[in-house]
Scaffold this active site. Sequence first.
Site, PDB file in Angstrom:
ATOM      1  N   ARG A 167      42.090  34.552  24.733  1.00  8.41           N
ATOM      2  CA  ARG A 167      40.742  35.137  24.622  1.00  8.41           C
ATOM      3  C   ARG A 167      40.030  34.459  23.466  1.00  8.41           C
ATOM      4  NH1 ARG A 167      42.572  36.740  28.579  1.00  8.41           N
ATOM      5  NH2 ARG A 167      42.666  38.857  29.437  1.00  8.41           N
ATOM      6  N   ASP A 256      48.096  41.774  33.958  1.00  6.81           N
ATOM      7  CA  ASP A 256      48.971  42.670  33.192  1.00  6.81           C
ATOM      8  C   ASP A 256      49.879  43.460  34.145  1.00  6.81           C
ATOM      9  OD1 ASP A 256      47.280  41.815  31.152  1.00  6.81           O
ATOM     10  OD2 ASP A 256      45.972  43.564  31.401  1.00  6.81           O
TER      11      ASP A 256
HETATM   12  N1  LIG Z   1      41.619  38.872  44.671  1.00  2.00           N
HETATM   13  C1  LIG Z   1      42.962  38.965  44.669  1.00  2.00           C
HETATM   14  N2  LIG Z   1      43.623  39.106  45.847  1.00  2.00           N
HETATM   15  C2  LIG Z   1      44.973  39.175  45.872  1.00  2.00           C
HETATM   16  N3  LIG Z   1      45.753  39.106  44.765  1.00  2.00           N
HETATM   17  C3  LIG Z   1      45.149  38.968  43.575  1.00  2.00           C
HETATM   18  C4  LIG Z   1      43.719  38.875  43.456  1.00  2.00           C
HETATM   19  N4  LIG Z   1      43.415  38.730  42.144  1.00  2.00           N
HETATM   20  C5  LIG Z   1      44.592  38.749  41.473  1.00  2.00           C
HETATM   21  N5  LIG Z   1      45.640  38.880  42.326  1.00  2.00           N
HETATM   22  C6  LIG Z   1      47.077  38.919  41.974  1.00  2.00           C
HETATM   23  O1  LIG Z   1      47.160  39.247  40.604  1.00  2.00           O
HETATM   24  C7  LIG Z   1      47.844  38.205  39.889  1.00  2.00           C
HETATM   25  C8  LIG Z   1      47.229  38.078  38.518  1.00  2.00           C
HETATM   26  O2  LIG Z   1      45.866  37.770  38.620  1.00  2.00           O
HETATM   27  P1  LIG Z   1      45.180  36.648  37.700  1.00  2.00           P
HETATM   28  O3  LIG Z   1      43.696  36.796  37.908  1.00  2.00           O
HETATM   29  O4  LIG Z   1      45.777  35.328  38.008  1.00  2.00           O
HETATM   30  O5  LIG Z   1      45.644  37.070  36.243  1.00  2.00           O
HETATM   31  P2  LIG Z   1      44.806  37.542  34.965  1.00  2.00           P
HETATM   32  O6  LIG Z   1      44.329  38.931  35.291  1.00  2.00           O
HETATM   33  O7  LIG Z   1      45.812  37.516  33.865  1.00  2.00           O
HETATM   34  O8  LIG Z   1      43.711  36.542  34.806  1.00  2.00           O
HETATM   35  C9  LIG Z   1      47.713  36.963  40.760  1.00  2.00           C
HETATM   36  O9  LIG Z   1      48.795  36.084  40.513  1.00  2.00           O
HETATM   37  C10 LIG Z   1      47.757  37.566  42.156  1.00  2.00           C
HETATM   38  O10 LIG Z   1      49.103  37.768  42.551  1.00  2.00           O
HETATM   39 MG   LIG Z   2      45.901  37.758  31.963  1.00  2.00          MG
END
Ligand SMILES: Nc1ncnc2c1ncn2[C@@H]1O[C@H](COP(=O)(O)OP(=O)(O)O)[C@@H](O)[C@H]1O
Ligand SMILES: [Mg+2]
Length: 317
Positions: A167, A256
């Site tokens: 962040r 998380d």
């Molecule tokens: N729109 C979505 N559809 C399906 N699975 C999702 C979606 N967004 C996140 N995820 C799931 O959540 C996990 C973590 O999301 P991510 O955005 O990569 O992490 P962070 O919240 O740390 O940025 C992904 O690896 C995926 O498995």
């Molecule tokens: Mg994250």
Amino acid sequence: MRATFDIVALGEAMVEFNHAGPRDSRTYMQGFGGDTSNAIIAAARQGARCAYLTRLGDDEFGRMCLYLLRTERVDTSGVVIDPSAPTGLYFVHHGPAGHAFAYRRTGSAASRMQPADLPVALLERATWLHVSGISQAISASAARTVREAIRVARQAGTKVSYDPNLRLKLWPLERARGVILATLALCDLFLPSLDDVRQLAGIDDPEGIVDWCHRMGAPHVVLKLGSQGCLVSAGGQLTAVAPFPVDAVDATGAGDCFDGTYLARLVAGDDAVSAARWAAVAAALATTGQGAVAPLPGVQAVWNALTGRDRASGPPS
Ligand SMILES: Nc1ncnc2c1ncn2[C@@H]1O[C@H](COP(=O)(O)OP(=O)(O)O)[C@@H](O)[C@H]1O
Ligand SMILES: [Mg+2]
């Protein structure tokens, strides 16, 4: 001897105020957030035996966080109450460009965490310690506390899980890179998201990023790819795990949720790929409701989603 806790997480839990209704509405929905506290609640909802380490203010918001953790069956014996600093807060506002976060955490009780706060015996009796870059970014004393927790854990044979959760509002890239790379080399499991490591490594391609994480010293890597799922790299095997399809409304806390669920499934005996499949479903479900904590799914919800059932049925044995 079996450990007393499956997962102990360390960081900052905060009270959330999420603006609701039209732009001129004066209504805020009250919730909770904080990356490692979201992760530990996700793990507890998956049945893991969990504890959370933080400092909270001696105020109503601190008592609300404590009540939440206890309601979720997260042990709070390692939470320190600070009589002279407030519990952190944040606000979420929704606009045409998505949602924006405004934090009131500077000088918070959690940012005054210090190594002497750590319940050493509790850390020694855990299977996993989970920490994040946010736990380190909030203050120099919090960063020292994370470093000491990792030292105690490693000495006791407690495995270390680390999500860099970069962040740049909290610390500049150069300082973050130094601390995150030093920590990465000490962890047993590294759980970055694509945006985090892209900025740290200066590499865009996911497989190249996983290689970079290994070269930097992480033995077991899960690279989270948002709506694209994740890449799991453990024991020399690289596996792409597909996303679970959902209509996402708010991705706050998905990463998380993934972290906590993944650890809970490893503790339950899953191999890395099975744990990632389960965690990908849990994290996808976590995006289908507003806020970080409320939509974190339990075992039954993940099982129902995986098996295509929408009514309660027997959970996996
Ligand atoms: N729109 C979505 N559809 C399906 N699975 C999702 C979606 N967004 C996140 N995820 C799931 O959540 C996990 C973590 O999301 P991510 O955005 O990569 O992490 P962070 O919240 O740390 O940025 C992904 O690896 C995926 O498995
Ligand atoms: Mg994250």
